[in-house]
Design an enzyme around this catalytic site. Sequence first.
Site, PDB file in Angstrom:
ATOM      1  N   ASP A  12       0.786  -1.248   0.000  1.00 36.01           N
ATOM      2  CA  ASP A  12       0.000   0.000   0.000  1.00 36.01           C
ATOM      3  C   ASP A  12       0.819   1.301   0.000  1.00 36.01           C
ATOM      4  OD1 ASP A  12      -1.971  -1.920   0.234  1.00 36.01           O
ATOM      5  OD2 ASP A  12      -2.802  -1.205   2.124  1.00 36.01           O
ATOM      6  N   LYS A 110      -7.096  -4.955  -2.978  1.00 39.95           N
ATOM      7  CA  LYS A 110      -7.839  -5.513  -1.841  1.00 39.95           C
ATOM      8  C   LYS A 110      -8.762  -4.465  -1.252  1.00 39.95           C
ATOM      9  CE  LYS A 110      -3.965  -4.394   1.175  1.00 39.95           C
ATOM     10  NZ  LYS A 110      -4.641  -3.386   2.003  1.00 39.95           N
ATOM     11  N   CYS A 155      -1.907  -2.853   7.716  1.00 38.65           N
ATOM     12  CA  CYS A 155      -1.831  -3.767   6.574  1.00 38.65           C
ATOM     13  C   CYS A 155      -0.541  -4.589   6.538  1.00 38.65           C
ATOM     14  CB  CYS A 155      -2.061  -2.998   5.284  1.00 38.65           C
ATOM     15  SG  CYS A 155      -3.779  -2.405   5.169  1.00 38.65           S
TER      16      CYS A 155
HETATM   17  C1  VGL Z   1      -4.598   0.625   5.789  1.00 36.35           C
HETATM   18  C2  VGL Z   1      -6.153   1.522   7.176  1.00 36.35           C
HETATM   19  C3  VGL Z   1      -7.137   1.380   6.215  1.00 36.35           C
HETATM   20  C4  VGL Z   1      -3.169   0.231   5.589  1.00 36.35           C
HETATM   21  C5  VGL Z   1      -5.553   0.460   4.810  1.00 36.35           C
HETATM   22  O1  VGL Z   1      -2.725   0.153   4.415  1.00 36.35           O
HETATM   23  O2  VGL Z   1      -2.474  -0.001   6.601  1.00 36.35           O
HETATM   24  N1  VGL Z   1      -4.911   1.143   6.975  1.00 36.35           N
HETATM   25  N2  VGL Z   1      -6.824   0.855   5.039  1.00 36.35           N
END
Ligand code: VGL
Length: 202
Positions: A12, A110, A155
Amino acid sequence: MRPATDALIVIDVQNDFCPGGALAVAGGDEIISRINGLMDNFATVVLTQDWHPANHASFAANHPGAAPFSLTQMPYGPQVLWPTHCVQGTTGAEFHGALRTDPAQLVIRKGFRPEIDSYSAFFENDRTTPTGLEGYLRSRGVTSVTLVGLATDYCVAYSALDAARLGFAARVLEGAARTIDLNGSLAEARSQMRAAGVALEE
Ligand code: VGL
Ligand code: ZN
């Protein structure tokens, strides 16, 4: 080059998780040059992309009266309600412009089902609905994963815990990750990872 059994999983590294983004992680952009360099050492490189529809249940905005960063109950358990982030097709959902993407053979998206969040690269937050990453790695002979990216305590940690649970050797490079640290989430994530046998390295 590391052996072909080792994969790099980059979690991410998207605009919304970097400074200026909708769910900015402090220093999120500082890790990119290190991650770019790591890619040269791995024959298998996977990127993940948080990829939500606008009506996603993890967004506080979709729960009237709920404040961002508050907790709610979902059928699969407690869920943090986040600021709206990484909406499919928006600039915020794009990879940070400095991140190398050419070396990646696979991009896992995702969190695309409106009713369920997905922190982990392997399973959605019910911890049972698979993303397909396990099969991809196994069919390519991968036995060991190195995880980096955003955020360490959400994540990255969920992905590392699932990797360990699935029997992969898992390590997190904390120096190539940054944290949200909401209500002690970092300490909890680190102790869970240690207990699961995930190697925490700089
Ligand atoms: C994430 C919160 C919501 C992350 C993704 O990538 O850690 N955190 N969505
Ligand atoms: Zn998300």
